[in-house]
Scaffold this motif. Structure first.
Motif, PDB file in Angstrom:
ATOM      1  N   ARG A   1       0.836  -1.200   0.000  1.00 21.32           N
ATOM      2  CA  ARG A   1       0.000   0.000   0.000  1.00 21.32           C
ATOM      3  C   ARG A   1       0.874   1.254   0.000  1.00 21.32           C
ATOM      4  NH1 ARG A   1      -1.049   3.134   3.846  1.00 21.32           N
ATOM      5  NH2 ARG A   1      -0.536   1.649   5.493  1.00 21.32           N
ATOM      6  N   LYS A   2       1.913   1.249   0.829  1.00 20.63           N
ATOM      7  CA  LYS A   2       2.815   2.395   0.890  1.00 20.63           C
ATOM      8  C   LYS A   2       3.586   2.550  -0.416  1.00 20.63           C
ATOM      9  CE  LYS A   2       3.305   2.186   5.902  1.00 20.63           C
ATOM     10  NZ  LYS A   2       4.194   1.838   7.025  1.00 20.63           N
ATOM     11  N   LEU A   3       3.976   1.438  -1.036  1.00 16.70           N
ATOM     12  CA  LEU A   3       4.637   1.516  -2.345  1.00 16.70           C
ATOM     13  C   LEU A   3       3.712   2.136  -3.386  1.00 16.70           C
ATOM     14  CD1 LEU A   3       6.644  -1.791  -2.907  1.00 16.70           C
ATOM     15  CD2 LEU A   3       7.532   0.506  -2.568  1.00 16.70           C
TER      16      LEU A   3
ATOM     17  N   GLU B   1       1.364   4.263  -2.760  1.00 13.13           N
ATOM     18  CA  GLU B   1       1.281   5.688  -2.450  1.00 13.13           C
ATOM     19  C   GLU B   1       2.506   6.431  -2.967  1.00 13.13           C
ATOM     20  OE1 GLU B   1       0.811   5.838   1.773  1.00 13.13           O
ATOM     21  OE2 GLU B   1      -1.255   5.080   1.705  1.00 13.13           O
ATOM     22  N   VAL B   2       3.680   5.825  -2.827  1.00  9.37           N
ATOM     23  CA  VAL B   2       4.911   6.438  -3.330  1.00  9.37           C
ATOM     24  C   VAL B   2       4.845   6.551  -4.855  1.00  9.37           C
ATOM     25  CG1 VAL B   2       7.404   6.090  -3.625  1.00  9.37           C
ATOM     26  CG2 VAL B   2       6.342   5.752  -1.378  1.00  9.37           C
ATOM     27  N   GLU B   3       4.377   5.490  -5.511  1.00 12.91           N
ATOM     28  CA  GLU B   3       4.260   5.529  -6.975  1.00 12.91           C
ATOM     29  C   GLU B   3       3.287   6.615  -7.415  1.00 12.91           C
ATOM     30  OE1 GLU B   3       3.109   2.710 -10.786  1.00 12.91           O
ATOM     31  OE2 GLU B   3       2.632   2.027  -8.766  1.00 12.91           O
ATOM     32  N   ALA B   4       2.154   6.716  -6.724  1.00 10.44           N
ATOM     33  CA  ALA B   4       1.168   7.736  -7.076  1.00 10.44           C
ATOM     34  C   ALA B   4       1.751   9.136  -6.884  1.00 10.44           C
ATOM     35  CB  ALA B   4      -0.093   7.563  -6.233  1.00 10.44           C
ATOM     36  N   ALA B   5       2.484   9.342  -5.803  1.00 13.68           N
ATOM     37  CA  ALA B   5       3.107  10.652  -5.569  1.00 13.68           C
ATOM     38  C   ALA B   5       4.142  10.949  -6.651  1.00 13.68           C
ATOM     39  CB  ALA B   5       3.747  10.681  -4.189  1.00 13.68           C
ATOM     40  N   TYR B   6       4.873   9.944  -7.082  1.00 13.40           N
ATOM     41  CA  TYR B   6       5.858  10.144  -8.151  1.00 13.40           C
ATOM     42  C   TYR B   6       5.165  10.500  -9.470  1.00 13.40           C
ATOM     43  CZ  TYR B   6       9.504   9.156 -11.572  1.00 13.40           C
ATOM     44  OH  TYR B   6      10.391   9.261 -12.607  1.00 13.40           O
ATOM     45  N   ARG B   7       4.065   9.830  -9.765  1.00  7.27           N
ATOM     46  CA  ARG B   7       3.336  10.119 -11.003  1.00  7.27           C
ATOM     47  C   ARG B   7       2.719  11.515 -10.981  1.00  7.27           C
ATOM     48  NH1 ARG B   7       2.235   5.653 -14.424  1.00  7.27           N
ATOM     49  NH2 ARG B   7       2.978   3.711 -13.497  1.00  7.27           N
ATOM     50  N   ARG B   8       2.376  11.999  -9.777  1.00  6.77           N
ATOM     51  CA  ARG B   8       1.859  13.367  -9.661  1.00  6.77           C
ATOM     52  C   ARG B   8       2.995  14.386  -9.604  1.00  6.77           C
ATOM     53  NH1 ARG B   8      -1.394  10.731  -5.606  1.00  6.77           N
ATOM     54  NH2 ARG B   8       0.000  11.637  -4.044  1.00  6.77           N
ATOM     55  N   GLN B   9       4.212  13.886  -9.727  1.00  8.68           N
ATOM     56  CA  GLN B   9       5.431  14.680  -9.695  1.00  8.68           C
ATOM     57  C   GLN B   9       5.612  15.407  -8.365  1.00  8.68           C
ATOM     58  OE1 GLN B   9       5.290  17.098 -13.246  1.00  8.68           O
ATOM     59  NE2 GLN B   9       5.756  15.349 -14.552  1.00  8.68           N
ATOM     60  N   GLU B  10       5.178  14.759  -7.289  1.00  2.59           N
ATOM     61  CA  GLU B  10       5.377  15.294  -5.946  1.00  2.59           C
ATOM     62  C   GLU B  10       6.695  14.819  -5.350  1.00  2.59           C
ATOM     63  OE1 GLU B  10       1.941  13.984  -3.807  1.00  2.59           O
ATOM     64  OE2 GLU B  10       0.588  15.318  -4.896  1.00  2.59           O
TER      65      GLU B  10
ATOM     66  N   GLU C   1      14.038  10.780  -4.127  1.00  2.00           N
ATOM     67  CA  GLU C   1      13.149  10.666  -2.977  1.00  2.00           C
ATOM     68  C   GLU C   1      12.407   9.328  -2.993  1.00  2.00           C
ATOM     69  OE1 GLU C   1      11.915  15.299  -2.091  1.00  2.00           O
ATOM     70  OE2 GLU C   1      10.969  14.250  -3.771  1.00  2.00           O
ATOM     71  N   VAL C   2      12.021   8.894  -4.193  1.00  2.00           N
ATOM     72  CA  VAL C   2      11.363   7.597  -4.331  1.00  2.00           C
ATOM     73  C   VAL C   2      12.310   6.488  -3.881  1.00  2.00           C
ATOM     74  CG1 VAL C   2      10.456   5.921  -5.993  1.00  2.00           C
ATOM     75  CG2 VAL C   2       9.765   8.322  -6.129  1.00  2.00           C
TER      76      VAL C   2
ATOM     77  N   LEU D   1      11.104   1.587   3.269  1.00  2.00           N
ATOM     78  CA  LEU D   1      10.019   0.609   3.355  1.00  2.00           C
ATOM     79  C   LEU D   1      10.564  -0.816   3.368  1.00  2.00           C
ATOM     80  CD1 LEU D   1       7.383   2.202   0.941  1.00  2.00           C
ATOM     81  CD2 LEU D   1       7.275   2.070   3.437  1.00  2.00           C
ATOM     82  N   MET D   2      11.597  -1.061   2.573  1.00  2.00           N
ATOM     83  CA  MET D   2      12.202  -2.389   2.539  1.00  2.00           C
ATOM     84  C   MET D   2      12.854  -2.727   3.879  1.00  2.00           C
ATOM     85  SD  MET D   2      13.780  -2.349  -1.324  1.00  2.00           S
ATOM     86  CE  MET D   2      14.668  -3.869  -1.135  1.00  2.00           C
TER      87      MET D   2
END
Length: 90
Positions: free
Chosen positions: A14-16, A18-27, A32-33, A40-41
């Motif tokens: 789930r957290k991964l 969220e990170v992917e979604a933030a990256y796609r939104r260019q946040e 940082e990713v 997370l790992m």
């Protein structure tokens, strides 16, 4: 009580997401990713190591408490195998 490895893995995914979604939104930048994924790992790895450590301790306690019974069952198994081999049935 043992850690919930399945729940921890679900949280990890789930957290991964969220990170992917933030990256796609260019946040987030790619650096940082990378840092977030590594964190997370590490978190999931700690949960997995804790589970293995706890399971090993439980196994050792069980063997220590039930050692005589386990040895008896093993001896019966060996005797049954030897008997079958001696009678040509194995």
């Amino acid at each position: 009580m043992l850690p919930d490895l399945i729940g921890a893995t679900r949280d990890y995914w789930r957290k991964l997401d969220e990170v992917e979604a933030a990256y796609r939104r260019q946040e987030l930048t790619i650096d940082e990713v990378d840092l977030k994924v590594k964190a997370l790992m590490v978190e999931l790895g700690q949960t997995r190591r804790q589970l293995l450590s706890d399971a090993w301790a439980i196994f050792q306690t069980f063997v220590r408490q039930q050692g005589d019974a386990l040895a008896g069952v093993a001896a019966l198994g060996v005797l049954a195998y030897v008997w079958l081999v001696a009678n040509g049935q194995a």
